[in-house]
Design a protein around this motif. Structure first.
Motif, PDB file in Angstrom:
ATOM      1  N   ARG A 165       0.852  -1.195   0.000  1.00 34.82           N
ATOM      2  CA  ARG A 165       0.000   0.000   0.000  1.00 34.82           C
ATOM      3  C   ARG A 165       0.889   1.246   0.000  1.00 34.82           C
ATOM      4  N   GLU A 204       1.013   5.276   0.604  1.00 35.62           N
ATOM      5  CA  GLU A 204       0.362   6.448   1.204  1.00 35.62           C
ATOM      6  C   GLU A 204       1.207   7.685   0.937  1.00 35.62           C
ATOM      7  N   PRO A 205       0.675   8.887   0.930  1.00 38.47           N
ATOM      8  CA  PRO A 205      -0.723   9.244   1.213  1.00 38.47           C
ATOM      9  C   PRO A 205      -1.625   9.190  -0.027  1.00 38.47           C
ATOM     10  N   ALA A 241      -2.969   6.490  -1.295  1.00 38.46           N
ATOM     11  CA  ALA A 241      -3.882   5.351  -1.164  1.00 38.46           C
ATOM     12  C   ALA A 241      -3.928   4.481  -2.420  1.00 38.46           C
ATOM     13  N   GLN A 242      -2.741   4.103  -2.916  1.00 40.14           N
ATOM     14  CA  GLN A 242      -2.655   3.211  -4.085  1.00 40.14           C
ATOM     15  C   GLN A 242      -2.145   1.842  -3.621  1.00 40.14           C
ATOM     16  N   GLU A 278       5.108   5.088   3.000  1.00 39.95           N
ATOM     17  CA  GLU A 278       4.703   6.503   2.970  1.00 39.95           C
ATOM     18  C   GLU A 278       5.738   7.288   2.172  1.00 39.95           C
TER      19      GLU A 278
END
Ligand code: FES
Length: 164
Positions: free
Chosen positions: A6, A8-9, A11-12, A94
């Motif tokens: 995942r 972030e930020p 959100a993929q 992130e």
């Protein structure tokens, strides 16, 4: 088999082959990652923070450790996406805020504008120009001694490698 990572930020979700570099997944998401040193673990431009799943990544090698030591924005959960390999599930990455610049000319091109994203050094990850700051000639002049040359940095580090 691929693992889900995942990002972030934004959100993929990226599917990355087991044992593949984290960077390959980030490139797939078409993010503007410079990989200034060509994925050799010598610049800061693929620096990311691992929010979760650090143990699902390959352990950190000497070169990665040494490069992270010079990044001013380094935290205990920092990794270089070109060096960290995806071994398991549950990884949440992130992306640091800001844009890496390759040369002083990149900044000169923005003279007269306000900075929309922090501009970051490719070598140290340090913020060179803050968000909202007006980019003027004097700002550029102040940065003239900043080292943008990843090639030079690589040459110096190579010498150090010999003595390891
Ligand atoms: S691309 Fe340079 S350290 Fe990863």
């Amino acid at each position: 088999m691929a693992k889900r990572v995942r990002i972030e930020p934004i959100a993929q979700i990226a599917d990355i082959a087991t044992n593949g570099a984290l960077l390959s997944g980030l490139m797939g998401e078409e993010l503007s990652i410079l990989k200034e040193c060509g994925g050799r673990g010598m610049c800061a431009t693929c620096h990311v923070y691992i929010q979760d799943g650090m143990s699902s990544l390959s352990p950190m090698g000497k070169r990665e450790k040494r490069t992270l030591e010079v990044i001013t924005t380094c935290k205990p959960n920092s990794r270089l996406a070109c060096q960290a390999k995806v071994m398991g599930e549950g990884i949440v990455v992130e992306l640091p805020v800001g844009m890496y610049v390759q040369s002083i000319q990149d900044i000169e091109a923005l003279i007269g504008r306000r900075c929309e994203k922090p501009l970051l050094s490719p070598i140290t990850g340090q913020t060179l120009v803050e968000v909202g700051q007006l980019i003027t000639r004097s700002v550029v002049r102040q940065l003239e001694n900043t080292n943008f040359s990843v090639g030079e940095q690589l040459a110096n580090t190579k010498k150090a490698d010999v003595f390891e």
